[in-house]
Design an enzyme around this catalytic site. Structure first.
Site, PDB file in Angstrom:
ATOM      1  N   SER A 142       0.854  -1.195   0.000  1.00 49.37           N
ATOM      2  CA  SER A 142       0.000   0.000   0.000  1.00 49.37           C
ATOM      3  C   SER A 142       0.882   1.234   0.000  1.00 49.37           C
ATOM      4  CB  SER A 142      -0.904   0.016   1.233  1.00 49.37           C
ATOM      5  OG  SER A 142      -1.548   1.285   1.374  1.00 49.37           O
ATOM      6  N   TYR A 155      -2.536  -0.863   9.809  1.00 51.06           N
ATOM      7  CA  TYR A 155      -2.569  -1.334   8.421  1.00 51.06           C
ATOM      8  C   TYR A 155      -1.313  -0.889   7.679  1.00 51.06           C
ATOM      9  CZ  TYR A 155      -4.100  -1.522   3.518  1.00 51.06           C
ATOM     10  OH  TYR A 155      -4.189  -1.765   2.162  1.00 51.06           O
TER      11      TYR A 155
END
Length: 246
Positions: A142, A155
C-alpha cells in the site's frame, strides 16, 4: 504489445473481489489459467469465476485461509493438481481495519498482521517449490507503507512489512530464478474502502495529481506487468501505483 499469459498458471489470493478479483479476470483474459483463492466470501469468488468462464477463460475456486500454513499448502496443491503446475503467485489477500492507536489490542494486531503479512510468507513458502526457473511472485502492499495516516497506522505497518518482505524474498529466491515484486496502491474503489466517507475520497482525489481515485483495473494492470516477462529484470521492488499522491 501487451504481454500474454498463455501456458501460465496463476494462483491469486483474495480473488473474491476488488483488486484480487480484477487481477484474476485480467490474467484469464490474457490466457492464463487461474486458481481463485478465497477464505470467507464464496459468493464473491463464484462471481469472479463466472466472469472468467463467461469470457472463455479457465479458472477454479479454492477455499482456504492464506494465513494458515496447512491451508496455504492445500491451496497450492489444489492449484497444481488442477492445472499441473504453478508459475505465478499473486498475494492479494488483505484486510484494512481502521483503528486509533488507543484502540489497538493484541487480537487486532495479530489479525492485521496475519492476513496482510503472514499470508504472504506462508503462500510464498508453499508456492516456491513450483515457481523455480522463471516464476513470479507479486505482492500487494500500500502507498500508506510510505505515508501512514492516523487511524490506519496498524494497516500501514503491516503493508510496510509486505514491502520489506518483498525485497528480502527477492534476495532469498532470486537464485532459483524467481522474481518477487510488489504493487503499492493508493485508495482504490473496492469493498475495502467502502467505509471511507465520500468527503474523504473526494479529498484524496483532489490531492492526487491525476485527479481521481483508482479503479481496480488500474492496479491490476500494474500487477500484470510485474507478473509478465516484460518485468524480467525487475526484482525486489515495490511499485507505488497511486496516481502520484505519495
Amino acid at each position: 504489445m501487451a504481454s500474454t499469459f498463455h501456458d501460465q498458471i496463476a494462483l491469486v489470493t483474495g480473488a473474491s473481489g476488488g483488486i484480487g478479483g480484477e487481477t484474476a479476470i485480467r490474467l484469464a483474459a490474457r490466457g492464463a489459467k487461474v486458481a481463485l483463492q478465497y477464505n470467507s466470501n464464496p459468493a464473491g469468488a463464484e462471481a469472479t469465476l463466472k466472469k472468467i468462464t463467461a469470457a472463455g477463460g479457465t479458472a477454479i475456486t479454492v477455499q482456504g485461509d492464506a494465513s494458515d500454513a496447512a491451508d496455504a499448502a492445500r491451496v497450492v496443491d489444489a492449484t497444481v493438481g488442477a492445472f499441473g503446475k504453478l508459475t505465478l503467485l499473486i498475494n492479494g489477500a488483505g484486510i484494512s481495519t481502521p483503528l486509533a492507536f488507543g484502540e489497538m489490542t493484541a487480537e487486532t494486531i495479530d489479525r492485521e498482521f496475519a492476513v496482510n503479512v503472514r499470508s504472504v510468507i506462508l503462500m510464498t513458502q508453499a508456492a516456491a517449490p513450483h515457481l523455480a526457473n522463471g516464476g513470479r511472485v507479486v505482492n500487494v502492499s500500500s502507498n500508506l507503507a510510505f505515508g501512514p495516516l492516523p487511524g490506519l497506522t496498524l494497516y500501514s505497518a503491516a503493508k510496510a512489512a509486505v514491502a520489506s518482505l518483498t525485497h528480502g524474498l527477492a534476495r532469498e529466491l532470486g537464485g532459483r530464478g524467481i522474481t518477487v515484486n510488489a504493487v503499492a496502491p493508493g485508495a482504490t474503489l473496492t469493498p475495502m474502502t467502502d467505509w471511507l466517507d465520500r468527503s474523504v475520497m473526494d479529498g484524496i482525489a483532489a490531492n492526487t495529481p491525476l485527479g481521481r481515485i483508482a479503479q481496480p483495473d488500474d492496479i491490476a494492470d500494474a500487477i500484470l506487468f510485474l507478473a509478465s516477462p516484460d518485468s524480467r529484470w525487475i526484482n525486489g521492488r515495490t511499485l507505488i501505483a497511486d496516481g502520484g499522491l505519495i
